[in-house]
Design a protein around this motif. Structure first.
Motif, PDB file in Angstrom:
ATOM      1  N   PRO A  63     -10.869  -2.098  13.248  1.00  0.00           N
ATOM      2  CA  PRO A  63     -11.081  -1.469  11.941  1.00  0.00           C
ATOM      3  C   PRO A  63     -10.426  -2.314  10.860  1.00  0.00           C
ATOM      4  O   PRO A  63      -9.314  -2.807  11.047  1.00  0.00           O
ATOM      5  N   GLY A  65      -9.761  -2.724   6.479  1.00  0.00           N
ATOM      6  CA  GLY A  65      -9.878  -2.251   5.103  1.00  0.00           C
ATOM      7  C   GLY A  65     -10.096  -3.465   4.212  1.00  0.00           C
ATOM      8  O   GLY A  65     -11.158  -4.072   4.201  1.00  0.00           O
ATOM      9  N   ALA A  66      -9.024  -3.870   3.479  1.00  0.00           N
ATOM     10  CA  ALA A  66      -9.146  -5.025   2.584  1.00  0.00           C
ATOM     11  C   ALA A  66      -8.602  -6.300   3.216  1.00  0.00           C
ATOM     12  O   ALA A  66      -8.650  -7.364   2.604  1.00  0.00           O
ATOM     13  N   GLY A  67      -8.023  -6.197   4.414  1.00  0.00           N
ATOM     14  CA  GLY A  67      -7.502  -7.400   5.082  1.00  0.00           C
ATOM     15  C   GLY A  67      -6.229  -7.929   4.446  1.00  0.00           C
ATOM     16  O   GLY A  67      -5.941  -9.120   4.526  1.00  0.00           O
ATOM     17  N   THR A  68      -5.425  -7.053   3.824  1.00  0.00           N
ATOM     18  CA  THR A  68      -4.168  -7.529   3.209  1.00  0.00           C
ATOM     19  C   THR A  68      -2.970  -7.373   4.148  1.00  0.00           C
ATOM     20  O   THR A  68      -1.833  -7.555   3.719  1.00  0.00           O
ATOM     21  N   SER A  69      -3.243  -7.059   5.406  1.00  0.00           N
ATOM     22  CA  SER A  69      -2.143  -6.904   6.375  1.00  0.00           C
ATOM     23  C   SER A  69      -1.245  -8.136   6.367  1.00  0.00           C
ATOM     24  O   SER A  69      -1.730  -9.270   6.367  1.00  0.00           O
ATOM     25  N   ALA A 128       2.279  -2.959  -3.405  1.00  0.00           N
ATOM     26  CA  ALA A 128       1.976  -3.951  -4.434  1.00  0.00           C
ATOM     27  C   ALA A 128       0.528  -4.438  -4.327  1.00  0.00           C
ATOM     28  O   ALA A 128       0.000  -5.038  -5.251  1.00  0.00           O
ATOM     29  N   SER A 129      -0.104  -4.170  -3.188  1.00  0.00           N
ATOM     30  CA  SER A 129      -1.497  -4.587  -2.956  1.00  0.00           C
ATOM     31  C   SER A 129      -2.495  -3.503  -3.352  1.00  0.00           C
ATOM     32  O   SER A 129      -3.674  -3.584  -3.004  1.00  0.00           O
ATOM     33  N   THR A 134      -6.982  -0.473   0.958  1.00  0.00           N
ATOM     34  CA  THR A 134      -7.717   0.784   1.084  1.00  0.00           C
ATOM     35  C   THR A 134      -6.806   1.913   1.572  1.00  0.00           C
ATOM     36  O   THR A 134      -5.766   1.661   2.181  1.00  0.00           O
ATOM     37  N   ASN A 138      -3.851   1.880   4.210  1.00  0.00           N
ATOM     38  CA  ASN A 138      -2.530   2.453   3.859  1.00  0.00           C
ATOM     39  C   ASN A 138      -2.068   3.426   4.944  1.00  0.00           C
ATOM     40  O   ASN A 138      -0.901   3.424   5.346  1.00  0.00           O
ATOM     41  N   THR A 141      -1.173   1.637   8.248  1.00  0.00           N
ATOM     42  CA  THR A 141       0.083   0.863   8.220  1.00  0.00           C
ATOM     43  C   THR A 141       1.252   1.702   7.695  1.00  0.00           C
ATOM     44  O   THR A 141       2.352   1.183   7.534  1.00  0.00           O
ATOM     45  N   GLY A 144       4.130   1.737   2.114  1.00  0.00           N
ATOM     46  CA  GLY A 144       5.102   2.252   1.147  1.00  0.00           C
ATOM     47  C   GLY A 144       5.065   1.344  -0.063  1.00  0.00           C
ATOM     48  O   GLY A 144       4.174   0.512  -0.198  1.00  0.00           O
ATOM     49  N   GLU A 194      -1.876   1.152  13.160  1.00  0.00           N
ATOM     50  CA  GLU A 194      -2.515  -0.159  12.929  1.00  0.00           C
ATOM     51  C   GLU A 194      -3.871  -0.279  13.639  1.00  0.00           C
ATOM     52  O   GLU A 194      -4.183  -1.320  14.223  1.00  0.00           O
ATOM     53  N   ILE A 200     -10.098   5.477  11.439  1.00  0.00           N
ATOM     54  CA  ILE A 200      -9.966   6.577  10.476  1.00  0.00           C
ATOM     55  C   ILE A 200     -11.146   6.464   9.516  1.00  0.00           C
ATOM     56  O   ILE A 200     -11.374   5.394   8.931  1.00  0.00           O
TER      57      ILE A 200
HETATM   58  C1  LIG Z   1       0.396  -9.282  -2.089  1.00  0.00           C
HETATM   59  C2  LIG Z   1       0.627  -8.201  -1.083  1.00  0.00           C
HETATM   60  C3  LIG Z   1       1.519  -7.187  -1.389  1.00  0.00           C
HETATM   61  C4  LIG Z   1       1.750  -6.158  -0.463  1.00  0.00           C
HETATM   62  N1  LIG Z   1       2.623  -5.158  -0.803  1.00  0.00           N
HETATM   63  C5  LIG Z   1       2.842  -4.154   0.067  1.00  0.00           C
HETATM   64  C6  LIG Z   1       3.747  -3.097  -0.284  1.00  0.00           C
HETATM   65  O1  LIG Z   1       4.336  -3.081  -1.361  1.00  0.00           O
HETATM   66  N2  LIG Z   1       3.929  -2.121   0.620  1.00  0.00           N
HETATM   67  C7  LIG Z   1       3.265  -2.107   1.827  1.00  0.00           C
HETATM   68  O2  LIG Z   1       3.467  -1.168   2.595  1.00  0.00           O
HETATM   69  N3  LIG Z   1       2.436  -3.096   2.176  1.00  0.00           N
HETATM   70  C8  LIG Z   1       2.192  -4.106   1.341  1.00  0.00           C
HETATM   71  N4  LIG Z   1       1.330  -5.120   1.690  1.00  0.00           N
HETATM   72  C9  LIG Z   1       0.668  -5.080   3.005  1.00  0.00           C
HETATM   73  C10 LIG Z   1      -0.734  -4.412   3.004  1.00  0.00           C
HETATM   74  O3  LIG Z   1      -1.319  -4.479   1.714  1.00  0.00           O
HETATM   75  C11 LIG Z   1      -0.660  -2.944   3.460  1.00  0.00           C
HETATM   76  O4  LIG Z   1      -0.304  -2.918   4.828  1.00  0.00           O
HETATM   77  C12 LIG Z   1      -1.959  -2.164   3.252  1.00  0.00           C
HETATM   78  O5  LIG Z   1      -1.733  -0.815   3.594  1.00  0.00           O
HETATM   79  C13 LIG Z   1      -3.125  -2.669   4.099  1.00  0.00           C
HETATM   80  O6  LIG Z   1      -4.337  -2.124   3.603  1.00  0.00           O
HETATM   81  P1  LIG Z   1      -5.732  -2.842   3.878  1.00  0.00           P
HETATM   82  O7  LIG Z   1      -6.813  -1.949   3.406  1.00  0.00           O
HETATM   83  O8  LIG Z   1      -5.727  -4.211   3.353  1.00  0.00           O
HETATM   84  O9  LIG Z   1      -5.742  -2.859   5.486  1.00  0.00           O
HETATM   85  P2  LIG Z   1      -6.069  -4.090   6.451  1.00  0.00           P
HETATM   86  O10 LIG Z   1      -5.177  -5.239   6.172  1.00  0.00           O
HETATM   87  O11 LIG Z   1      -7.526  -4.338   6.464  1.00  0.00           O
HETATM   88  O12 LIG Z   1      -5.638  -3.445   7.852  1.00  0.00           O
HETATM   89  C14 LIG Z   1      -4.291  -3.203   8.134  1.00  0.00           C
HETATM   90  C15 LIG Z   1      -4.179  -2.519   9.508  1.00  0.00           C
HETATM   91  O13 LIG Z   1      -4.768  -1.225   9.420  1.00  0.00           O
HETATM   92  C16 LIG Z   1      -5.875  -1.094  10.314  1.00  0.00           C
HETATM   93  N5  LIG Z   1      -6.901  -0.336   9.583  1.00  0.00           N
HETATM   94  C17 LIG Z   1      -7.424  -0.608   8.362  1.00  0.00           C
HETATM   95  N6  LIG Z   1      -8.315   0.345   8.026  1.00  0.00           N
HETATM   96  C18 LIG Z   1      -8.347   1.240   9.048  1.00  0.00           C
HETATM   97  C19 LIG Z   1      -9.064   2.442   9.313  1.00  0.00           C
HETATM   98  N7  LIG Z   1      -9.934   2.932   8.444  1.00  0.00           N
HETATM   99  N8  LIG Z   1      -8.856   3.083  10.490  1.00  0.00           N
HETATM  100  C20 LIG Z   1      -7.958   2.618  11.399  1.00  0.00           C
HETATM  101  N9  LIG Z   1      -7.254   1.482  11.201  1.00  0.00           N
HETATM  102  C21 LIG Z   1      -7.440   0.809  10.044  1.00  0.00           C
HETATM  103  C22 LIG Z   1      -6.280  -2.515  10.673  1.00  0.00           C
HETATM  104  O14 LIG Z   1      -6.873  -2.577  11.952  1.00  0.00           O
HETATM  105  C23 LIG Z   1      -4.937  -3.235  10.617  1.00  0.00           C
HETATM  106  O15 LIG Z   1      -4.232  -3.091  11.811  1.00  0.00           O
HETATM  107  C24 LIG Z   1       1.088  -6.159   0.792  1.00  0.00           C
HETATM  108  C25 LIG Z   1       0.176  -7.196   1.088  1.00  0.00           C
HETATM  109  C26 LIG Z   1      -0.035  -8.210   0.169  1.00  0.00           C
HETATM  110  C27 LIG Z   1      -1.002  -9.291   0.536  1.00  0.00           C
END
Ligand SMILES: Cc1cc2nc3c(=O)[nH]c(=O)nc-3n(C[C@H](O)[C@H](O)[C@H](O)COP(=O)(O)OP(=O)(O)OC[C@H]3O[C@@H](n4cnc5c(N)ncnc54)[C@H](O)[C@@H]3O)c2cc1C
Length: 455
Positions: A63, A65-69, A128-129, A134, A138, A141, A144, A194, A200
């Motif tokens: 799964p 979302g935006a790939g910001t992991s 911060a992302s 997404t 959120n 992961t 926060g 994760e 979800i």
């Molecule tokens: C510049 C920057 C700043 C950041 N700042 C913060 C911060 O302040 N606080 C913080 O907590 N994190 C921060 N992060 C990390 C990241 O943005 C978070 O972990 C965010 O919640 C990930 O969201 P995403 O949609 O990009 O998920 P993704 O990176 O796409 O996925 C993250 C994880 O969630 C899983 N996942 C995604 N969507 C689903 C779904 N629908 N169902 C089940 N599993 C799913 C994926 O398999 C993966 O394991 C930051 C990242 C960057 C690049």
């Protein structure tokens, strides 16, 4: 596989083209691996069909979302199918009278908050992302952010979830109520998992009214320990500031050298904020914070006089990650977290490790909830340096755990910290986690290879 996936999502929502799969090989960590295909489902029914098919043929699904992991959580280390949820981005319901919002998993955090702001409400966790991350990501992961000390993390706001389990069964769990003790709290199992236990597809979130006023101050210190002490003394002073951020000397120096932001020479800088619904409430809280900051021998303290001033004070902290990311050709960003009173020891310990291995480590973070971000800067083309970086990272993890802390406060374990899980979790707990994974996901198709769960 191609035929079946196209049958489920349609030709336009499927790809196995190299140029589209390469971006799906990455997230914001240093891990890389290409998937075999990617799909953009538009409905939960489509997700159910994809997962059922993958389970039958034992194909990994990831799964996304935006790939910001920042932990490699979304990198498809065993190949397989990326399920990109970005087209499932509808805000399904905003119920102000019942204090909740129900959204599809692909809704971007800031988009939800823009909609809620029309009603004077907010989903408070603010990674911060948030402009791209997404809600599904959120939740997966337990994201926060800067206001975590006062407002907690995503976990504190999830009321209910709709999840497609690894076998393809669809489950609703949780409630629409502010509280519920009906059955085991299964929703919590998926928060911070994760993507290893299911996809979800829908989230019901508790929402808060937006505080109307905020006051900001910045203090600089000549000694790191003084800044650390100021932080934990503030957190025990009887009020809870909404922001309590720290930046160390390396971070301050990098910002000074690489941006036009003017900063003093200091070992540490604290950015703090109080918020509330009336000015007297906000000012009274800030008076308490300022008296603690003053007691700990600051070089100087500045308070914002107006909104322009306030945004200026925020500028340095907001630029920290991006500035440091440009200083070297590679970096690792960690998120160790300790009980708040151990912050001074963590700060000093990280600097000692940095000196011992001659590797630059810049530390900043959400000190108010004990969560620091050591950003380890290095040259990825220097093999000796890469080896030293691995040692630095392991020692930082050992240091945090030795201070009763944790490997990850908010970014998750993913691939980056999988090797260190046993430092924090005893064999009994690890075995139980693996058993839960096996019960829900007998063929290990759901985001395999993560969190040391495959053993
Ligand atoms: C510049 C920057 C700043 C950041 N700042 C913060 C911060 O302040 N606080 C913080 O907590 N994190 C921060 N992060 C990390 C990241 O943005 C978070 O972990 C965010 O919640 C990930 O969201 P995403 O949609 O990009 O998920 P993704 O990176 O796409 O996925 C993250 C994880 O969630 C899983 N996942 C995604 N969507 C689903 C779904 N629908 N169902 C089940 N599993 C799913 C994926 O398999 C993966 O394991 C930051 C990242 C960057 C690049």
């Amino acid at each position: 596989m191609i035929k079946k996936l196209i049958e489920i999502v349609g030709q336009d929502n499927f790809t196995d083209q190299l140029e589209e799969l390469v971006p799906y090989s990455y997230d914001a960590s240093i891990n890389v691996h290409r998937p075999d295909a990617a799909v953009w489902p538009e409905t939960t029914d489509q997700v159910v069909s994809i997962v059922k098919f993958a389970n039958e043929y034992k194909i990994p699904v990831i799964p996304r979302g935006a790939g910001t992991s920042l932990s490699g959580g979304v990198v498809p280390i065993k190949g397989g199918i990326i399920i990109d949820l970005s087209k499932m981005n509808k805000i399904l319901e905003v119920s102000i009278e019942n204090r909740y919002a129900r959204v599809e998993a692909g809704v971007v955090c800031d988009d939800l908050n823009r909609e809620l702001a029309k009603h004077g409400f907010i989903f408070p966790p603010d990674p911060a992302s948030s402009s791209v991350a997404t809600i599904g990501g959120n939740v997966a992961t337990n994201a926060g952010g800067i206001k975590g000390a006062k407002y907690g993390t995503t976990r504190d706001y999830v009321l209910g979830l709709q999840v497609v389990l690894p076998t393809g069964k669809l489950m609703r769990t949780g409630a629409y109520t502010m509280k519920s003790v009906s059955g085991y709290d299964l929703a919590k199992l998926f928060i911070g998992a994760e993507g290893t236990l299911g996809v979800i597809t829908e989230v019901t979130l508790k929402i808060n009214p937006i505080p109307r006023h905020a006051m900001t101050a910045v203090a600089t210190y000549a000694k790191l320990e003084d800044a650390g002490n100021a932080i934990f003394q503030t957190m025990t002073s009887g009020i809870i500031p909404s922001v309590m951020e720290i930046m160390d000397k390396v971070t301050i120096q990098a910002i000074k050298e690489n941006t036009d932001i003017a900063l003093p020479d200091a070992e540490a800088m604290i950015l703090t904020e109080t918020d509330g619904f009336t000015w007297p409430e906000v000012e009274a809280q800030m008076d308490v914070v300022l008296s603690v900051l003053k007691k700990n021998r600051p070089i100087e303290i500045k308070t914002a006089k107006d909104e322009k001033d306030r945004l200026n004070l925020w500028k340095a902290r907001k630029s920290a990650y991006a500035t440091l990311a440009r200083v070297s050709n590679s970096f690792v960003l960690d998120d160790v977290t300790v009980p708040i009173s151990r912050i001074p020891e963590l700060l000093v310990g990280i600097q000692e490790i940095s000196k011992k291995y001659n590797i630059v480590v810049a530390t900043f973070g959400h000190a108010g909830d004990g969560n620091l971000h050591p950003q380890i800067l290095y040259d990825e083309y220097d093999p000796d340096m890469v080896q030293r970086v691995e040692k630095v990272e392991e020692e930082i993890f050992r240091l945090a755990i030795g201070l009763n802390g944790t490997l990850s406060g908010e970014h998750g374990i993913g691939l980056s910290k999988a090797a260190y899980m046993s430092l924090e979790h005893d064999p009994v707990e690890m075995a139980l986690m693996r058993q839960i994974k096996k019960t829900l996901d007998p063929y290990n198709i759901m985001n395999p290879g993560k969190r040391a769960l495959d053993g």
